[in-house]
Design an enzyme around this catalytic site. Sequence first.
Site: not given
Length: 332
Positions: A112, A200, A197
């Site tokens: 991130k 969302k 993967k």
Amino acid sequence: MKPRIFSGMQPTGELHIGNYLGALRNWAKIQYDYDPIFCIVDQHAITAPHDPQLLPERCEQVAALYLAAGLDPDHSAVFVQSQVSEHVELAWIFTCTVPFGWLSRMTQFKAKTLQAGGNQDSIGTGLFLYPVLMAADILLYQARFVPVGDDQSQHMELTRNIAQRFNNHYGDTFVVPEAKMPVVGARIMGLDDPTKKMSKSAASPTHSISLLDPPGRVRKVLGRAVTDSQAGVNWEAPGNGVANLLTIFQAFSEWTDERMEAHFAGMRYGDLKKQVAEMVSSKLEPIQLRYAELMDCRDYLRGVLRSSAERVKPVAEETVRAAKQRTGLYFL
Ligand code: TYM
């Protein structure tokens, strides 16, 4: 007494079939074998930019999806993290127990940070401490097992390390939990890029299938799913994209490997995609119908969240009392 399980999801974005196959469906399946607690982790969701007006609504949507997917609120506790203040209280005690280096090495934080261009001024401290709060969620209820998808492995390892470290420093206080993953579907990959993967937060409209997607959209997204240049399904050595489609079908259908092979070996990709789409939509349909009903019964939903929180609160209080006592914090 049945062993306790605890798990949770962030109320960010729409839940997708990865969340369902990796976690939610498994929760519903195993709930009666355990003493189950399922949480909607809104305090994790505020580690990223979010809309404060929307978050409570998102929590209720996730609660409705939990129930629509089969969680039985008469058996499973279903509540929102911020309803039980002990999560953050225990997280602080753990923050003071965890070495900085352990958190700096967490791959999710590193990824991130990288996404933010390495600019530390645009990254909240909450994101750094995220795994500590997750450990607190689990250890607060002395959970023995944690049903999650494969992407939570590192967080689970850290949770175990925190429990062991605390127990070593202050004396046995916490159950050291284990992750519990489904055999098929623990890691569903992105349909637009099967090396990543399904998540969302991905921007591409063809990345994922939401649990609320109508059949037309499911067909469209799967129709565009990345495959490879082989002529048809190479059962022995499928490419990443084809392997992902087969996994999605097998996870939903629960077919055996033998039946999968007999049915799909050599099949053309266009047919494979159609069949996966049909299977996915047929399994999502009852969830969507039940979801719509539940969203029309807000009082009922809120009642479930309230009574579940009341049910789990004494467990949380007892653990925090023990942790405070062990660490020497003042309490009467
Ligand atoms: P979250 O909200 O990202 O995901 C919820 C659950 O869905 C699983 N999952 C997947 N499984 C298979 N394939 C995928 N592509 C996929 N994407 C997500 C996740 O493994 C997870 O089980 N940190 C957690 C939330 C959390 C938590 C906890 C979980 C906070 N505290 C305590 C368990 C126990 C998370 O972000 O999950």
